[in-house]
Write a protein that holds these residues in place. Sequence first.
Motif, PDB file in Angstrom:
ATOM      1  N   LEU A 112      -6.760 -28.998 -19.350  1.00  0.00           N
ATOM      2  CA  LEU A 112      -7.528 -28.243 -18.797  1.00  0.00           C
ATOM      3  C   LEU A 112      -8.814 -27.659 -19.545  1.00  0.00           C
ATOM      4  O   LEU A 112      -9.879 -27.005 -18.826  1.00  0.00           O
ATOM      5  N   GLY A 113      -8.718 -28.000 -20.657  1.00  0.00           N
ATOM      6  CA  GLY A 113      -9.827 -27.505 -21.669  1.00  0.00           C
ATOM      7  C   GLY A 113     -10.820 -28.784 -22.233  1.00  0.00           C
ATOM      8  O   GLY A 113     -11.542 -28.603 -22.932  1.00  0.00           O
ATOM      9  N   GLN A 114     -10.671 -29.901 -21.566  1.00  0.00           N
ATOM     10  CA  GLN A 114     -11.356 -31.115 -22.196  1.00  0.00           C
ATOM     11  C   GLN A 114     -12.617 -31.373 -20.928  1.00  0.00           C
ATOM     12  O   GLN A 114     -12.470 -31.215 -19.588  1.00  0.00           O
ATOM     13  N   PRO A 115     -13.672 -32.007 -21.493  1.00  0.00           N
ATOM     14  CA  PRO A 115     -14.804 -32.497 -20.735  1.00  0.00           C
ATOM     15  C   PRO A 115     -14.505 -34.024 -20.033  1.00  0.00           C
ATOM     16  O   PRO A 115     -13.722 -34.652 -20.395  1.00  0.00           O
ATOM     17  N   PHE A 116     -15.429 -34.401 -19.427  1.00  0.00           N
ATOM     18  CA  PHE A 116     -15.436 -35.515 -18.879  1.00  0.00           C
ATOM     19  C   PHE A 116     -16.696 -36.315 -18.966  1.00  0.00           C
ATOM     20  O   PHE A 116     -16.877 -37.344 -18.487  1.00  0.00           O
ATOM     21  N   SER A 117     -17.623 -35.941 -19.770  1.00  0.00           N
ATOM     22  CA  SER A 117     -18.804 -36.444 -20.121  1.00  0.00           C
ATOM     23  C   SER A 117     -19.244 -36.335 -21.642  1.00  0.00           C
ATOM     24  O   SER A 117     -18.646 -35.696 -22.162  1.00  0.00           O
ATOM     25  N   SER A 118     -19.948 -37.253 -21.951  1.00  0.00           N
ATOM     26  CA  SER A 118     -20.662 -37.296 -23.168  1.00  0.00           C
ATOM     27  C   SER A 118     -21.973 -36.617 -23.380  1.00  0.00           C
ATOM     28  O   SER A 118     -22.815 -36.698 -24.290  1.00  0.00           O
ATOM     29  N   SER A 119     -22.324 -35.863 -22.520  1.00  0.00           N
ATOM     30  CA  SER A 119     -23.763 -35.359 -22.325  1.00  0.00           C
ATOM     31  C   SER A 119     -23.827 -34.267 -23.692  1.00  0.00           C
ATOM     32  O   SER A 119     -25.041 -34.383 -23.916  1.00  0.00           O
ATOM     33  N   CYS A 120     -22.976 -33.805 -24.210  1.00  0.00           N
ATOM     34  CA  CYS A 120     -23.198 -32.843 -25.430  1.00  0.00           C
ATOM     35  C   CYS A 120     -23.755 -33.772 -26.595  1.00  0.00           C
ATOM     36  O   CYS A 120     -24.561 -33.239 -27.285  1.00  0.00           O
ATOM     37  N   ALA A 121     -23.164 -35.030 -26.786  1.00  0.00           N
ATOM     38  CA  ALA A 121     -23.493 -35.952 -27.815  1.00  0.00           C
ATOM     39  C   ALA A 121     -25.035 -36.348 -27.316  1.00  0.00           C
ATOM     40  O   ALA A 121     -25.877 -36.436 -28.565  1.00  0.00           O
ATOM     41  N   GLU A 122     -25.328 -36.375 -26.572  1.00  0.00           N
ATOM     42  CA  GLU A 122     -26.704 -36.940 -26.166  1.00  0.00           C
ATOM     43  C   GLU A 122     -27.948 -35.959 -26.357  1.00  0.00           C
ATOM     44  O   GLU A 122     -28.756 -35.921 -26.833  1.00  0.00           O
ATOM     45  N   LEU A 151     -12.428 -31.934 -16.588  1.00  0.00           N
ATOM     46  CA  LEU A 151     -11.404 -33.235 -16.574  1.00  0.00           C
ATOM     47  C   LEU A 151     -10.863 -32.988 -15.509  1.00  0.00           C
ATOM     48  O   LEU A 151     -10.456 -34.054 -14.790  1.00  0.00           O
ATOM     49  N   HIS A 152     -10.145 -31.845 -14.934  1.00  0.00           N
ATOM     50  CA  HIS A 152      -9.230 -31.692 -13.840  1.00  0.00           C
ATOM     51  C   HIS A 152      -9.924 -31.538 -12.782  1.00  0.00           C
ATOM     52  O   HIS A 152      -9.084 -31.472 -11.666  1.00  0.00           O
ATOM     53  N   LEU A 153     -11.202 -31.697 -12.615  1.00  0.00           N
ATOM     54  CA  LEU A 153     -11.861 -31.686 -11.396  1.00  0.00           C
ATOM     55  C   LEU A 153     -12.483 -33.013 -10.905  1.00  0.00           C
ATOM     56  O   LEU A 153     -12.913 -33.175  -9.629  1.00  0.00           O
ATOM     57  N   VAL A 154     -12.692 -33.819 -11.938  1.00  0.00           N
ATOM     58  CA  VAL A 154     -13.503 -35.100 -11.689  1.00  0.00           C
ATOM     59  C   VAL A 154     -12.994 -35.927 -10.655  1.00  0.00           C
ATOM     60  O   VAL A 154     -13.558 -36.744  -9.664  1.00  0.00           O
ATOM     61  N   TYR A 155     -11.352 -36.098 -10.542  1.00  0.00           N
ATOM     62  CA  TYR A 155     -10.979 -37.179  -9.619  1.00  0.00           C
ATOM     63  C   TYR A 155     -11.239 -36.441  -8.307  1.00  0.00           C
ATOM     64  O   TYR A 155     -11.722 -37.375  -7.125  1.00  0.00           O
ATOM     65  N   ASP A 156     -11.204 -35.349  -7.896  1.00  0.00           N
ATOM     66  CA  ASP A 156     -11.421 -34.783  -6.531  1.00  0.00           C
ATOM     67  C   ASP A 156     -12.888 -34.858  -6.422  1.00  0.00           C
ATOM     68  O   ASP A 156     -13.589 -35.221  -5.171  1.00  0.00           O
ATOM     69  N   MET A 157     -13.762 -34.644  -6.968  1.00  0.00           N
ATOM     70  CA  MET A 157     -15.334 -35.182  -7.214  1.00  0.00           C
ATOM     71  C   MET A 157     -15.597 -36.347  -6.671  1.00  0.00           C
ATOM     72  O   MET A 157     -16.499 -36.618  -5.763  1.00  0.00           O
ATOM     73  N   TRP A 158     -15.179 -37.305  -7.458  1.00  0.00           N
ATOM     74  CA  TRP A 158     -15.427 -38.629  -6.992  1.00  0.00           C
ATOM     75  C   TRP A 158     -14.635 -38.998  -5.732  1.00  0.00           C
ATOM     76  O   TRP A 158     -15.389 -39.633  -4.822  1.00  0.00           O
ATOM     77  N   ASP A 159     -13.496 -38.730  -5.530  1.00  0.00           N
ATOM     78  CA  ASP A 159     -12.833 -38.902  -4.252  1.00  0.00           C
ATOM     79  C   ASP A 159     -13.462 -38.383  -3.119  1.00  0.00           C
ATOM     80  O   ASP A 159     -13.924 -38.939  -1.930  1.00  0.00           O
ATOM     81  N   SER A 160     -14.093 -36.934  -3.164  1.00  0.00           N
ATOM     82  CA  SER A 160     -14.885 -36.257  -2.037  1.00  0.00           C
ATOM     83  C   SER A 160     -16.331 -37.194  -1.970  1.00  0.00           C
ATOM     84  O   SER A 160     -16.518 -37.412  -0.827  1.00  0.00           O
ATOM     85  N   MET A 161     -16.976 -37.378  -2.956  1.00  0.00           N
ATOM     86  CA  MET A 161     -17.936 -38.199  -2.885  1.00  0.00           C
ATOM     87  C   MET A 161     -17.897 -39.762  -2.279  1.00  0.00           C
ATOM     88  O   MET A 161     -18.585 -39.961  -1.348  1.00  0.00           O
ATOM     89  N   LYS A 162     -16.837 -40.549  -2.501  1.00  0.00           N
ATOM     90  CA  LYS A 162     -16.731 -41.778  -1.884  1.00  0.00           C
ATOM     91  C   LYS A 162     -16.558 -41.389  -0.153  1.00  0.00           C
ATOM     92  O   LYS A 162     -16.975 -42.270   0.578  1.00  0.00           O
TER      93      LYS A 162
END
Length: 503
Positions: free
Chosen positions: A476-486, A331-342
């Motif tokens: 810092l221990g949280q996910p950012f996707s629901s992939s495990c549920a799928e 979760l703590h990495l997703v903002y930077d990943m989105w921003d870098s991709m943009k």
Amino acid sequence: GLGNTAIVKAFNLKIRDQLHAEIARMFYSAGLPFHLARNPYYVSSYTFSANQSISGYIPPGYNLLRTTLLQNERENIEILLHSIKLSWHEKGLSIVSDGWTDAQRRPLINFMGVVEGAPMFLRAVNCEGEYKDKWFICDLISKSILEVGPYNVVQVVIDNAPVCKAAGFLIETQYPHIFWTPCVVHTLNLALKNICADKHTEANEVVSEECNWISTIHGDVMFIKNFIMNHSIRLAMFNEFIHLKMLSIAETRFASVIVMLKRFKLVKHGLQEMVISEKWSCYREDDPEKAQFVKETVLNDLWWDKIEHLISFTNPIYEMLRLCDMDMPMLHLVYDMWDSMKKILKRQYIGMKGSEMMSSLVFILWWNKSNTPLHCLAHSLNPRYYSLSCLNEASNRQPLHQDNEISKERKNCLKRIFPNNEEFRAVQVEYAKFSGCGIFTDSDSMIDRGKIDPKHWWLLYGSSTTLLQKLALKLLGQPFSSSCAERNWSTYSFVHSIKRNNM
């Protein structure tokens, strides 16, 4: 002769061979997969029985396995999970959910609790005959929240379909400290679907007419694939010239169009050799027009250039989707990943007109839909982004407390998490100390910001900012996707299937 006989008797070789034959016969007669032999419980069960004196033992039968023993194993699992449940108060957890339709066409929704990359199944609900509006979904999510304890829940991660989004907002109204977070993987997949859409709808109106060639390419690829796969002789020719198999990809799979195009690129030369072979020329008479179209298309260099082009300009999104499709706490990495991709997309297509720029706009549109205050808060609590090594990576990079957007969203989050004014003021002061290095000025603390895992950093150096440390360790221990549920549906279909129930 006597020595061999003594050895045979000493090691019971004949009895061992007979037991091997009985076990093998069980596998063959029941159609059990061979990888069952790698299951540690398969080995331990026979090892245990061999080391015990259980005269006349008969293994459990059909009814015992499906009733008493199953209930006992469930109780055993609950005992094993008890320690994880106790950690929720300190570590927090995310409720993730996804829907599925089983072999009997029953609409099911499952709920899982996830923390530190360890998903735990909570419940699966049969929604047959129910109208799945925002109130119904909100009620299901609320029941899962109450089951694990409302103050243990950090966020609810579901896809960003309109009804799910509306349900998420209702949850935020009921529980202000809980955040609705759209699944990043689902969002990325929707962005790719918009770019590769075969028709213009309200959902992808941002895609201009200049992107029509993409759906044409996809249509050609699917036509060629079906033309080859739907006839045994043509498929035999394909297998003769190409060692890789033609993929059959479900539309529900993430980035299904891109995956298919990548496979076509790999079999390009084999396809070209096949359509110029004598066998193809001799056999195409059964459907000459379609066979001629396939041949002309496969030999068209411009057509292959378009495929290469499409793969190239969607590759950044595709690679990010692959990276995000995991259960790790990021979760703590997703903002930077989105921003870098943009930034990559803007830089890659700057000054361009047409489909590439439109794809960039589509991606940025979905980034704006997916970006949430919780992403900004988790991002701002990652010590790496305050390290000198990170700040020096780009000339225009600035500390996160100087970023207006992040600061605004961080403040909104902290107000919801700490509704008490005194606690809110205290955690704001602690953040000021953390971001401005107030009490974190020792050399080890400064150097380790960019060197060690963020969670380890907070455990080592965050004791003087107790509120912020506790919050950081949760996020810092949280996910950012629901992939495990799928992915859970694959396990469910294996456990509960017609074939398995008939064994």
